[in-house]
Every structure is written in C-alpha cells, then in structure tokens.
Design a protein around this motif. Structure first.
Motif, PDB file in Angstrom:
ATOM      1  N   HIS A  40       0.808  -1.222   0.000  1.00  0.00           N
ATOM      2  CA  HIS A  40       0.000   0.000   0.000  1.00  0.00           C
ATOM      3  C   HIS A  40       0.842   1.273   0.000  1.00  0.00           C
ATOM      4  O   HIS A  40       0.303   2.369   0.180  1.00  0.00           O
ATOM      5  N   LEU A  41       2.137   1.135  -0.238  1.00  0.00           N
ATOM      6  CA  LEU A  41       3.007   2.304  -0.243  1.00  0.00           C
ATOM      7  C   LEU A  41       2.586   3.369  -1.262  1.00  0.00           C
ATOM      8  O   LEU A  41       2.736   4.571  -0.997  1.00  0.00           O
ATOM      9  N   PRO A  42       2.038   2.999  -2.424  1.00  0.00           N
ATOM     10  CA  PRO A  42       1.594   4.038  -3.370  1.00  0.00           C
ATOM     11  C   PRO A  42       0.553   4.994  -2.797  1.00  0.00           C
ATOM     12  O   PRO A  42       0.335   6.074  -3.363  1.00  0.00           O
ATOM     13  N   ALA A  43      -0.061   4.630  -1.677  1.00  0.00           N
ATOM     14  CA  ALA A  43      -1.071   5.507  -1.072  1.00  0.00           C
ATOM     15  C   ALA A  43      -0.484   6.839  -0.630  1.00  0.00           C
ATOM     16  O   ALA A  43      -1.222   7.818  -0.440  1.00  0.00           O
ATOM     17  N   ILE A  44       0.835   6.914  -0.482  1.00  0.00           N
ATOM     18  CA  ILE A  44       1.431   8.179  -0.042  1.00  0.00           C
ATOM     19  C   ILE A  44       1.346   9.251  -1.127  1.00  0.00           C
ATOM     20  O   ILE A  44       1.632  10.426  -0.860  1.00  0.00           O
ATOM     21  N   ALA A  45       0.924   8.881  -2.324  1.00  0.00           N
ATOM     22  CA  ALA A  45       0.754   9.874  -3.399  1.00  0.00           C
ATOM     23  C   ALA A  45      -0.496  10.718  -3.201  1.00  0.00           C
ATOM     24  O   ALA A  45      -0.675  11.735  -3.883  1.00  0.00           O
ATOM     25  N   ASN A  46      -1.359  10.299  -2.280  1.00  0.00           N
ATOM     26  CA  ASN A  46      -2.606  11.024  -2.020  1.00  0.00           C
ATOM     27  C   ASN A  46      -2.674  11.446  -0.555  1.00  0.00           C
ATOM     28  O   ASN A  46      -2.037  10.844   0.315  1.00  0.00           O
ATOM     29  N   TYR A  47      -3.476  12.474  -0.298  1.00  0.00           N
ATOM     30  CA  TYR A  47      -3.705  12.880   1.084  1.00  0.00           C
ATOM     31  C   TYR A  47      -4.462  11.773   1.832  1.00  0.00           C
ATOM     32  O   TYR A  47      -5.335  11.117   1.251  1.00  0.00           O
ATOM     33  N   PRO A  48      -4.155  11.588   3.102  1.00  0.00           N
ATOM     34  CA  PRO A  48      -4.987  10.669   3.907  1.00  0.00           C
ATOM     35  C   PRO A  48      -6.339  11.316   4.188  1.00  0.00           C
ATOM     36  O   PRO A  48      -6.507  12.526   3.986  1.00  0.00           O
ATOM     37  N   THR A  49      -7.289  10.531   4.648  1.00  0.00           N
ATOM     38  CA  THR A  49      -8.557  11.131   5.069  1.00  0.00           C
ATOM     39  C   THR A  49      -8.268  12.069   6.246  1.00  0.00           C
ATOM     40  O   THR A  49      -7.458  11.753   7.120  1.00  0.00           O
ATOM     41  N   PRO A  50      -8.912  13.237   6.278  1.00  0.00           N
ATOM     42  CA  PRO A  50      -8.543  14.264   7.255  1.00  0.00           C
ATOM     43  C   PRO A  50      -8.630  13.827   8.708  1.00  0.00           C
ATOM     44  O   PRO A  50      -7.880  14.303   9.547  1.00  0.00           O
ATOM     45  N   ASN A  51      -9.543  12.892   9.006  1.00  0.00           N
ATOM     46  CA  ASN A  51      -9.769  12.526  10.402  1.00  0.00           C
ATOM     47  C   ASN A  51      -9.650  11.025  10.655  1.00  0.00           C
ATOM     48  O   ASN A  51     -10.025  10.550  11.718  1.00  0.00           O
ATOM     49  N   ALA A  52      -9.155  10.295   9.646  1.00  0.00           N
ATOM     50  CA  ALA A  52      -8.985   8.837   9.767  1.00  0.00           C
ATOM     51  C   ALA A  52     -10.282   8.150  10.189  1.00  0.00           C
ATOM     52  O   ALA A  52     -10.278   7.222  11.009  1.00  0.00           O
ATOM     53  N   ASP A  53     -11.406   8.593   9.606  1.00  0.00           N
ATOM     54  CA  ASP A  53     -12.709   8.075  10.022  1.00  0.00           C
ATOM     55  C   ASP A  53     -12.856   6.578   9.787  1.00  0.00           C
ATOM     56  O   ASP A  53     -13.508   5.878  10.576  1.00  0.00           O
TER      57      ASP A  53
END
Length: 339
Positions: A40-53
């Motif tokens: 899942h390392l490619p996920a760092i190309a996008n912002y995380p969800t603001p509140n980790a809901d």
C-alpha cells in the motif's frame, strides 16, 4: 520534552546488539504487517482522510463502541496535547514518576500543576479539573484496578480522569477502563498501537471518550495529523487483530526472569513490576555513566531514568528482550559491578 525519552540510540555512533530502552514489543514489527504496508506504499501519493474516520469505525467495532467515541491521533502524545487544550488555565494533577509529556502538554496550556505519587492514586484527594494516571505506569509498571478507578470516578464527579493505557497489553494484572465509559462522563482513555505492534515510527494512537468530549477535542485537532501509512497499518491491525496479537505470556516470563537476575547482582535493586519493563535502583548515582558504558562498551541501550520527576541518578529503566539478549545485559552488568 523533545529529547530525553527512551530509544535514543541516535545519540550514539554504534550498531546496538539489543535495545532495552524502549517499552516496545521485543520481536519488532510483524512481517505480515510490513508486507501489507509495502503493498500500500503508493497511497502516499494522495492525502490521507482528514480525520482517519475509516480507522475510527474499525476501532469502535473492536471495542463495541460507536465511532463518536473514538478520535484517532498521531501517537498517544498528540492525544495528551489535545486534551490539555480543553483545560487552559485550569488545574491538573499528575501522578509521578511518569511520562513527561503530560506535564509538558499542561504547561503549554498554562495549567496550574500539582503532583501526587502515582502509587497513591486511590488515596489522594482531588479538587483538580484534570488528573493524569498512566495505567500501568511508565516507568515502574505500577497499576490500578478498574474497580479502584471506578471508585475515583464516583467520588470526584467534577474531575476528569485521563487514564493512559498505552501499556495495558503488557500486563495481565489489570483490564481496560473502556467498560466504564457507559457509566461515567468524567473519563478519557488514551490508547496506543505503537508499543504493542512495534510501529512507533508511524505514530498511531487514539482517544476513547464520550461523544461530546470528542467533538470538543476535534475542534483543536489539525486535519491530516495521522498519515496514510499509519491509517493503513491501523486498519490491518484491527482486521487481523487476533492473528497478529503478540504472545505476551512469553515476554512477561522473560521479564520476571530478568528482574530476578538483575536483583541478584551487587549494586542493583529491582523494583518489581508485572510488566515487560521495570525500574532498577543503582547503589551509586551513576545512571548516565552506566548508560554510556553499556552503549559504547557492549552496544546495549538502556533508559537513564533520572529525568523522570521524582527520580534521580540512581535509577535506570529496563525493558525485557528475549533470553539471549537479556543474557548480554546480565553479563555486561556483572562486568560493570566489578569495574
């Protein structure tokens, strides 16, 4: 306190054979979790969800609570700073010796501090707005039962008790205070995933509280404080909790054996603990010298505990490793004793 915590091997130009300075699961990170994170390392190309809901929903389900009871934080430390913002210029009591960030968070918010002995929690009178208690306590492993904490919540309804359960999984002596949330509004619980699952570099913790308190805390929390890989790690952990949960029984056995071995040596007195970590009192005030000796001569890292409020240069903290690494420490301490 930016510097002065455990796991400060960066201060030494050496490759350590064993790290006894940090209360983190001794076998390090699960290979299954690491493999999942690599995928899942490619996920760092996008912002995380603001509140980790999405992670809050999984954690709420795990504890049989609602997402409104859970606030995800950048490690437990962010939680303490967030909580302190709700009590600006008010009164706080901190059980010592203990984790220094409670004090620093309160000081940043101009709170009026007083200190009580952590071992005297249930025998202390509280007229404070906020009380911090680490359970089991860091650095000595002292613990308070859920019934004892319940009695305090009843006796002091106008005081908010913050129970730090970062190390609750490293003992079998006590259980979590989460069931008390149904009964009391003056309780905030802070949890950490970094110690048990050996991911301190990701910084992942959470607050368990009533919905009103979560809403108030949310107003002080910045968006995206929890990064995408930390969220992904948390999701994997709670999707696979039973399969990757460490074998705590064996670590506690190692700890008990190590405590007995150190206590039998000259110049060292162990303060008994029912956790994987414990304090050792030195006959002479040489904590920093002993730390440097072990680091430079034996490539072993321990925690100089002299900067815990209430302790001094007579104290070090040890977190048990496996039997082979523990033997390295015992042999090194024997050499120090005749040094």
């Amino acid at each position: 306190m930016i510097y002065g915590h455990g796991d400060d091997g960066y201060r030494y130009a050496t490759d350590f054979k064993a790290n006894f300075s940090s209360n983190v699961w001794y076998e390090r990170t699960s290979e299954k979790l690491l493999s999942h994170l690599r995928e899942h390392l490619p996920a760092i190309a996008n912002y995380p969800t603001p509140n980790a809901d999405e992670l809050a929903e999984k954690i709420a389900s795990h504890h049989q609570l609602k997402p409104d009871n859970i606030l995800i934080t950048n490690g437990a430390t962010e939680a303490f700073y967030l909580i302190a913002t709700l009590f600006y210029d008010k009164k706080a009591a901190i059980g010592v010796p203990t984790f220094s960030e409670y004090e620093d968070a309160c000081a940043r918010n101009k709170m009026h501090l007083r200190y009580y002995k952590r071992v005297d929690l249930q025998h202390t009178n509280f007229e404070d707005d906020l009380v911090f208690a680490c359970n089991p306590n860091n650095p000595d492993g002292f613990s308070t039962t859920i019934l004892e904490i319940r009695a305090l919540l009843i006796k002091y309804p106008d005081t908010i008790f913050v129970i730090d359960e970062a190390y609750i999984d490293f003992t079998v002596q006590i259980t979590s205070c989460i069931p008390l949330l149904e009964e009391f509004d003056n309780l905030i619980i802070v949890k950490s995933l970094t110690k048990l699952f050996s991911i301190p570099g990701l910084r992942l913790g959470y607050i368990v509280c009533n919905p009103e308190t979560k809403s108030r805390l949310q107003h002080s929390k910045m968006p995206w404080s929890v990064n995408a890989m930390a969220i992904e790690a948390g999701k994997y952990i709670f999707d696979n909790y039973d399969t990757i949960y460490p074998n705590m029984e064996i670590l506690l056995t190692y700890s008990k054996t190590l405590q007995k071995q150190i206590d039998s040596l000259n110049h060292f007195t162990v303060i008994p603990s029912e956790t994987n970590y414990f304090l050792v009192q030195l006959k002479t005030p040489d904590a920093s010298k002993l730390k440097d000796y072990l680091a430079y001569t034996h490539q072993l890292l321990i925690r100089d505990a002299s900067n815990f409020r209430g302790l001094d240069k007579h104290y070090i903290r040890i977190a048990s490793q496996d039997s082979k690494k523990n033997e390295l420490l015992i042999n090194a301490l024997k050499e120090w004793s005749i040094h």
